[in-house]
Design a protein around this motif. Structure first.
Motif, PDB file in Angstrom:
ATOM      1  N   ASP A 209       2.539  13.945   7.104  1.00 17.97           N
ATOM      2  CA  ASP A 209       1.290  13.374   6.322  1.00 17.97           C
ATOM      3  C   ASP A 209       1.207  14.645   5.306  1.00 17.97           C
ATOM      4  O   ASP A 209       0.760  15.983   5.775  1.00 17.97           O
ATOM      5  N   HIS A 220      -2.718  11.273   0.155  1.00 21.61           N
ATOM      6  CA  HIS A 220      -1.753  11.621   1.217  1.00 21.61           C
ATOM      7  C   HIS A 220      -0.416  11.107   1.086  1.00 21.61           C
ATOM      8  O   HIS A 220      -0.444   9.942   0.854  1.00 21.61           O
ATOM      9  N   LEU A 222       2.698   9.723   2.801  1.00 23.70           N
ATOM     10  CA  LEU A 222       3.003   9.743   4.360  1.00 23.70           C
ATOM     11  C   LEU A 222       4.431   9.253   4.184  1.00 23.70           C
ATOM     12  O   LEU A 222       4.819   8.111   4.088  1.00 23.70           O
ATOM     13  N   TRP A 249       2.909   4.410  11.198  1.00 29.20           N
ATOM     14  CA  TRP A 249       2.056   4.450   9.994  1.00 29.20           C
ATOM     15  C   TRP A 249       0.814   3.377   9.779  1.00 29.20           C
ATOM     16  O   TRP A 249      -0.199   3.774   9.170  1.00 29.20           O
ATOM     17  N   PHE A 277      -3.523   7.059  -0.026  1.00 27.66           N
ATOM     18  CA  PHE A 277      -2.224   7.358   0.511  1.00 27.66           C
ATOM     19  C   PHE A 277      -1.248   6.497  -0.233  1.00 27.66           C
ATOM     20  O   PHE A 277      -1.605   5.426  -0.769  1.00 27.66           O
TER      21      PHE A 277
END
Length: 397
Positions: A209, A220, A222, A249, A277
């Motif tokens: 992350d 973010h 990921l 996730w 994200f």
């Protein structure tokens, strides 16, 4: 198809209401991309050797693909981990900073690499071959520690103080984990012994992350690279692991589901409900075709905070038609394929994903797979995967 139409109408509104020249006043347009570049090598240190001079043909092609697509934030899968960003720095200096075949150089001031689980010995005979050692008995398949690693390149600062890595998260600590089963015994999920499960990590490489500072906003990034759901037996130990690596996730970004997660510093919990994200990586899972556990990638595609953007290409359609073989009987639309694999089995698949969250406005998505008549079709051989990119508008908060 309703979700596609909705995404396009949002894109149109963004384009009309936020002129590109004034977007900084409201937010920023940011291109996120993932590319499994196959820059892994057979031995430790070989990638550094190959990147130490600007003449490696494969690295030149990979660099050109990245230069042609010009992502602001770029994940590179299968880039061997070398401590101190040594390989990453060489790639930036000797390849990305040099225009390849007429493409413009591209500068990424920020790069992130970290240790991964590939090649890390477990001391157990995980594949029950009768011997201990080698890639099949490592925490993640690899001939040496760091093979098939990850690299993130960014034009935006990475908030290193708040990076979270999940390399050491144990598979058994996922509630309801889909642990592999020994078909020769009546007990369920018993392929691995309690001693093996006490040390076996979930991530075959790692899950990261990375908070990106985009203007006054944080997004973010990921990233991960779940194991291929193949190269095993009826116990399906790779398929089940792939399923749960993808699930990680989905749980992390869904409020109420990620409380069990702990990072490599012992901090617990998933992402906050208000955080934005982008999930990216080679997930080795097609919605309908291939060897993955049914429903594996849908865990992400159907997660309630994830926006599906349907990147595709005409080049993938033509490739499936020309190659035939397993592609003829596939259920998924070849327009969405990202990987050009063995035509006997599994054929071409959608394995690579860039998935933004709600709160971001995606307005363009595509797979870089030039049609045969395009001069850039020579880059289709840079890797067996194709770069996937999604443009999003990051509004100010």
């Amino acid at each position: 198809m309703k979700r596609i139409a909705a995404g396009l109408s949002i894109a149109a509104l963004v384009a009309l209401s936020v002129p590109a020249t004034a977007s900084a006043s409201f937010g920023q347009n940011v291109r996120f991309a993932t590319f499994n570049a196959s820059l892994n090598r057979a031995a430790a240190g070989q990638l550094v050797t190959d990147l130490s001079t600007p003449g490696n043909a494969q690295a030149q092609e990979v660099a050109e693909v990245i230069q042609r697509n010009r992502a602001d934030v770029q994940l590179v899968n299968e880039f061997d981990y070398v401590p101190g960003n040594a390989a990453a720095d060489l790639f930036r200096k000797n390849y990305l900073a040099i225009g390849q075949h007429g493409a413009k150089p591209i500068d990424y001031p920020y790069a992130y690499t970290a240790p991964v689980n590939t090649g890390v010995p477990t001391g157990f005979d995980l594949d029950r071959s009768g011997t201990v050692g080698g890639g099949n008995d490592a925490q993640g398949f690899g001939a040496f520690e760091g093979q098939y690693g990850l690299l993130v390149l960014s034009k935006y600062p990475i908030d290193l103080a708040h990076v979270r890595t999940f390399q050491q998260f144990l598979w058994k600590d996922m509630p309801g984990a889909l642990l592999p089963d020994d078909p020769a015994t009546p007990a369920p999920h018993d392929w691995y012994t309690p001693a093996e499960l006490a040390i076996l990590r979930l991530s075959s490489k790692s899950h990261w992350d990375l908070p990106l500072k985009i203007g006054r906003s944080t997004v973010h990034f990921l990233v991960s690279h779940p194991t291929p759901p193949s190269f095993d037996g009826p116990e399906d130990r790779n398929g089940t692991r792939n399923h749960d690596e993808i699930r990680f996730w989905a749980d992390y970004v869904t409020p109420g589901k990620g409380g069990y997660i702990y990072d490599d510093h012992g901090h617990r919990g998933g992402l906050g409900a208000s955080e934005r994200f982008v999930i990216a990586g080679d997930n080795n899972s097609d919605p309908l075709d291939g060897d993955s556990v049914p429903g594996a990638i849908e865990q992400l595609l159907d997660a309630r905070r994830v926006v599906e953007t349907y990147p595709g290409s005409r080049g993938a359609v033509l490739a499936a038609q020309a190659q035939g073989g397993a592609n003829v009987g596939q259920k998924s639309d070849p327009y969405f394929d990202t990987g050009d694999f063995n035509d006997v089995a599994p054929g071409n698949l959608r394995t690579d994903y860039v998935l933004p969250s709600k709160g971001l406005l995606p307005w363009h998505a595509e797979v870089f797979w030039p049609v045969p008549s395009d001069p850039l079709a020579r880059l289709n051989d840079a890797s067996d995967h194709h770069l996937v990119r999604v443009d999003v508008f990051v509004g100010l908060r």
